[in-house]
Write a protein that holds these residues in place. Structure first.
Motif, PDB file in Angstrom:
ATOM      1  N   ALA A 295       0.832  -1.209   0.000  1.00  0.00           N
ATOM      2  CA  ALA A 295       0.000   0.000   0.000  1.00  0.00           C
ATOM      3  C   ALA A 295       0.864   1.256   0.000  1.00  0.00           C
ATOM      4  O   ALA A 295       0.523   2.250  -0.649  1.00  0.00           O
TER       5      ALA A 295
ATOM      6  N   ARG B   9      -0.239   3.869  -2.961  1.00  0.00           N
ATOM      7  CA  ARG B   9      -1.312   4.758  -2.517  1.00  0.00           C
ATOM      8  C   ARG B   9      -1.399   6.031  -3.350  1.00  0.00           C
ATOM      9  O   ARG B   9      -0.406   6.595  -3.774  1.00  0.00           O
TER      10      ARG B   9
ATOM     11  N   GLU C 104      -6.865   7.705  -2.047  1.00  0.00           N
ATOM     12  CA  GLU C 104      -6.849   6.509  -1.193  1.00  0.00           C
ATOM     13  C   GLU C 104      -6.357   6.844   0.214  1.00  0.00           C
ATOM     14  O   GLU C 104      -6.859   6.301   1.208  1.00  0.00           O
TER      15      GLU C 104
ATOM     16  N   ILE D  89      -8.282   6.113   3.867  1.00  0.00           N
ATOM     17  CA  ILE D  89      -7.664   5.483   5.033  1.00  0.00           C
ATOM     18  C   ILE D  89      -7.715   6.418   6.235  1.00  0.00           C
ATOM     19  O   ILE D  89      -8.078   6.028   7.350  1.00  0.00           O
ATOM     20  N   HIS D  90      -7.356   7.691   5.998  1.00  0.00           N
ATOM     21  CA  HIS D  90      -7.341   8.647   7.102  1.00  0.00           C
ATOM     22  C   HIS D  90      -8.758   8.898   7.620  1.00  0.00           C
ATOM     23  O   HIS D  90      -8.950   9.168   8.824  1.00  0.00           O
TER      24      HIS D  90
ATOM     25  N   HIS E  72     -11.050   6.683   8.032  1.00  0.00           N
ATOM     26  CA  HIS E  72     -11.326   5.631   9.011  1.00  0.00           C
ATOM     27  C   HIS E  72     -10.571   5.903  10.315  1.00  0.00           C
ATOM     28  O   HIS E  72     -11.088   5.618  11.402  1.00  0.00           O
TER      29      HIS E  72
ATOM     30  N   PHE F  19     -10.315   0.471   8.646  1.00  0.00           N
ATOM     31  CA  PHE F  19      -8.963   1.001   8.380  1.00  0.00           C
ATOM     32  C   PHE F  19      -8.100  -0.083   7.733  1.00  0.00           C
ATOM     33  O   PHE F  19      -7.460   0.139   6.699  1.00  0.00           O
ATOM     34  N   HIS F  20      -8.096  -1.258   8.341  1.00  0.00           N
ATOM     35  CA  HIS F  20      -7.276  -2.361   7.820  1.00  0.00           C
ATOM     36  C   HIS F  20      -7.732  -2.775   6.425  1.00  0.00           C
ATOM     37  O   HIS F  20      -6.913  -3.007   5.534  1.00  0.00           O
TER      38      HIS F  20
ATOM     39  N   ALA G  49      -9.261  -0.947   4.237  1.00  0.00           N
ATOM     40  CA  ALA G  49      -8.930   0.116   3.282  1.00  0.00           C
ATOM     41  C   ALA G  49      -7.479   0.004   2.835  1.00  0.00           C
ATOM     42  O   ALA G  49      -7.158   0.221   1.654  1.00  0.00           O
ATOM     43  N   VAL G  50      -6.597  -0.335   3.760  1.00  0.00           N
ATOM     44  CA  VAL G  50      -5.191  -0.553   3.404  1.00  0.00           C
ATOM     45  C   VAL G  50      -5.081  -1.711   2.425  1.00  0.00           C
ATOM     46  O   VAL G  50      -4.328  -1.654   1.440  1.00  0.00           O
TER      47      VAL G  50
ATOM     48  N   HIS H 211      -2.104   2.919  14.841  1.00  0.00           N
ATOM     49  CA  HIS H 211      -2.713   3.148  13.528  1.00  0.00           C
ATOM     50  C   HIS H 211      -2.176   4.424  12.885  1.00  0.00           C
ATOM     51  O   HIS H 211      -1.992   4.475  11.665  1.00  0.00           O
TER      52      HIS H 211
ATOM     53  N   TYR I  18      -0.404   4.677   9.255  1.00  0.00           N
ATOM     54  CA  TYR I  18      -0.835   5.644   8.240  1.00  0.00           C
ATOM     55  C   TYR I  18       0.319   6.545   7.813  1.00  0.00           C
ATOM     56  O   TYR I  18       0.518   6.781   6.609  1.00  0.00           O
TER      57      TYR I  18
END
Length: 243
Positions: free
Chosen positions: A127, A131, A135, A139-140, A142, A163-164, A166-167, A209, A213
């Motif tokens: 990712a 990214r 995208e 992620i952010h 979430h 979050f996971h 989305a990654v 997290h 990120y």
């Protein structure tokens, strides 16, 4: 010489629509717990019908489901034999869920955390190299939701999972992501997976997290892999209930 064992099952009764589901679950439980062991023969179709109080059609369909899960094989002229654990479809919802349900030592969840860490670390690294700005915003988003729901256990857990996932979507590794999603979902269905995380769990989870990120945003694959692997290991360590 394989033995024939009659599992102590079927004492309860369920609605007709769920009979097959219940039969499969009870037989999977008997196999997972060792009530019937690899090499043993299941009782005959007639005996199983009597044991569970169901029709031959239900038993035959249940045997097909067990075969699909890799838990039994039909031996011509002898009957239905329990397969060794190495042949089980561990990622099957019923198989893995039942293994978690019956594992008093939490060893399966320990293994699951290790495998998740390995898979999701490689996913996070991918990712970081793939990214886009859009995208990253997803992620952010979430992560923002996790902050906003820090005092709402279920909503926080849902945002954590999102979050996971989305990654995983960004990484584009369908096989690794598919396995990781399956493991995450099966574990999340067990209350034992959530354990006793302690008073600092939410703050620590948010910090971890954020580091994942930041590494993905920076395009640092090595850091993203390390932070994701460490997060999954540490999160499980916090939740795991000790003897």
């Amino acid at each position: 010489m394989p033995s024939t064992t009659t599992p102590r099952l079927g004492a309860h009764r369920t609605p007709a629509a769920r009979l097959g589901v219940q039969v499969v679950h009870d037989l999977v439980s008997a196999i997972v717990t060792g009530e019937v062991a690899p090499g043993d023969l299941l009782p005959t179709e007639t005996e199983l019908c009597e044991n569970f109080g169901v029709s031959r059609t239900v038993i035959r369909e249940s045997m097909k489901r067990l075969e699909e899960k890799g838990m039994v094989s039909v031996v011509q002229g002898r009957g239905t034999q329990i397969a060794p654990q190495s042949e089980w479809n561990i990622l099957d919802k019923v198989v893995l869920g039942t293994m978690i349900e019956n594992d008093e030592t939490l060893g399966i969840l320990d293994e699951l955390a290790v495998v998740r860490g390995q898979l999701e670390s490689s996913i996070a690294a991918a990712a970081a190299g793939a990214r886009s700005d859009d995208e990253l915003l997803i992620i952010h988003g979430h992560l923002d939701t996790m902050h906003a729901t820090a005092e709402q256990r279920e909503a926080f857990a849902a945002a954590d999972v999102a979050f996971h996932f989305a990654v995983m979507d960004v990484a584009g590794d369908r096989l690794a992501s598919g396995i990781a999603r399956s493991l995450s979902k099966r574990a999340g269905e067990s209350s034992r997976y959530y354990g006793a995380p302690g008073p600092d769990a939410v703050r620590l989870t948010l910090d971890e997290h954020q580091r994942v990120y930041d590494a993905i945003e920076a395009g640092d694959a090595e850091a993203a892999a390390r932070e994701m692997r460490d997060h999954i290991a540490l999160a499980w360590e916090r939740r795991r209930i000790r003897d």
